[in-house]
Design a protein around this motif. Sequence first.
Motif, short mmCIF file in Angstrom:
data_model
loop_
_atom_site.label_atom_id
_atom_site.label_comp_id
_atom_site.label_asym_id
_atom_site.label_seq_id
_atom_site.Cartn_x
_atom_site.Cartn_y
_atom_site.Cartn_z
N GLY A 45 -11.56 -16.70 -60.91
CA GLY A 45 -11.36 -17.77 -61.87
C GLY A 45 -10.57 -17.31 -63.08
O GLY A 45 -10.81 -16.23 -63.62
N THR A 46 -9.63 -18.15 -63.53
CA THR A 46 -8.80 -17.76 -64.67
C THR A 46 -9.52 -17.91 -66.01
O THR A 46 -9.08 -17.36 -67.02
CB THR A 46 -7.50 -18.59 -64.71
OG1 THR A 46 -7.83 -19.97 -64.85
CG2 THR A 46 -6.67 -18.38 -63.45
N ASP A 47 -10.64 -18.68 -66.02
CA ASP A 47 -11.42 -18.83 -67.24
C ASP A 47 -12.61 -17.88 -67.30
O ASP A 47 -13.50 -18.04 -68.12
CB ASP A 47 -11.91 -20.28 -67.38
CG ASP A 47 -11.16 -21.03 -68.48
OD1 ASP A 47 -10.16 -20.50 -68.96
OD2 ASP A 47 -11.60 -22.14 -68.85
N LYS A 94 -10.64 -11.95 -68.37
CA LYS A 94 -9.81 -11.88 -69.57
C LYS A 94 -10.01 -10.57 -70.31
O LYS A 94 -9.10 -10.06 -70.96
CB LYS A 94 -10.14 -13.06 -70.49
CG LYS A 94 -9.77 -14.42 -69.92
CD LYS A 94 -10.18 -15.54 -70.86
CE LYS A 94 -9.80 -16.91 -70.32
NZ LYS A 94 -10.22 -18.01 -71.21
N LEU A 119 -6.07 -17.04 -57.51
CA LEU A 119 -6.41 -17.27 -58.91
C LEU A 119 -6.62 -18.77 -59.09
O LEU A 119 -5.69 -19.55 -58.89
CB LEU A 119 -5.30 -16.76 -59.82
CG LEU A 119 -5.04 -15.26 -59.81
CD1 LEU A 119 -3.85 -14.92 -60.70
CD2 LEU A 119 -6.28 -14.49 -60.25
N ASP A 178 -7.57 -21.94 -61.42
CA ASP A 178 -7.55 -22.35 -62.82
C ASP A 178 -8.87 -22.98 -63.26
O ASP A 178 -9.44 -23.83 -62.55
CB ASP A 178 -6.42 -23.35 -63.06
CG ASP A 178 -5.05 -22.71 -62.99
OD1 ASP A 178 -4.98 -21.47 -63.13
OD2 ASP A 178 -4.06 -23.44 -62.81
N GLY A 179 -9.35 -22.56 -64.43
CA GLY A 179 -10.47 -23.22 -65.07
C GLY A 179 -11.84 -22.73 -64.68
O GLY A 179 -12.83 -23.12 -65.31
N TYR A 180 -11.94 -21.87 -63.67
CA TYR A 180 -13.26 -21.43 -63.20
C TYR A 180 -13.71 -20.16 -63.91
O TYR A 180 -12.90 -19.31 -64.28
CB TYR A 180 -13.25 -21.22 -61.68
CG TYR A 180 -13.24 -22.52 -60.93
CD1 TYR A 180 -14.43 -23.17 -60.61
CD2 TYR A 180 -12.04 -23.13 -60.57
CE1 TYR A 180 -14.42 -24.39 -59.93
CE2 TYR A 180 -12.02 -24.34 -59.90
CZ TYR A 180 -13.22 -24.96 -59.58
OH TYR A 180 -13.20 -26.17 -58.93
#
Length: 286
Positions: free
Chosen positions: A225-227, A232, A256, A258-260
């Motif tokens: 997940g990118t979130d 990060k 990848l 998005d948002g997970y």
Amino acid sequence: MSFTTTAEIKQFQGTLYKLAHESTTTKTKMEVNVFVPPTKSSKKTPVLVYLSGLTCTPNNASEKSFLAYFATKYGFAIVFPDTSPRGANIAGEDDSWDFGTGAGFYVDATTEPWKNNYNMYSYVHKELLTELAKHFTDLDFKTISITGHSMGGMGALTGFLKNPGTYKSVSAFAPISNPSTCPWGEKNFGNYLGEDKEQWNQYDPTYLIKEYKHENQPTILIHQGTDDTFYKQKQLQPENFVEASTGYKGGVKLNLVDGYDHSYFFISTFVEEHAKHHAKYLGLIE
């Protein structure tokens, strides 16, 4: 060694067994959950091992991943080991959430005071699966695959790469892909394995895939997940693993999304893709 059944729970037409046993590897009492789907044929049922992440017990994935639903759909059993010894009574093992209890990192410790109990690599890949094969004679522990999440994703990748030919396939959810170069890995490897970085490499998927030569090279499936806060923070670094895999014929499929985030909401969303991935290599679907 024998298992004590502490609970039998009906789930998705199959049964979730909660078991406990005394481990000769960790020298502690250990718990493990095993989901057995309804029998579909006279053949033994293939097995998928699911390695959980930091702080988890065997119950987290059993209750939150929905993996058992797809195990029934495709016809494989699931083994959910614990993430560390518990009750070893080592000073400092309960001082932080990301080291010690609940954070065995699926390595065999070589340093004092950890090496007497914190041997989760040998526990999972040698003792536990061998003993479960004796207990569940209708399960096929020679037709077996492995997956995991976060620390367990690292453990799954490492276990696959260190045991060529044992596991038919491997996948991971948000794995700690290059532990030698992230804070979690530095903390845990440094304490369990000491200062010798060569010892660290023996459990680092990004190093191990460069050395992997066996003919069994299934596609490695990863979702990230990118979130994800830890993604990060550079704790996970799946891109490093992909970059190191250029010589691996099966390739790494890194998704990848998005948002997970890093949670079981993320895992349960993509668990069917992983179940189908393993069902294919276990010979259950084409």
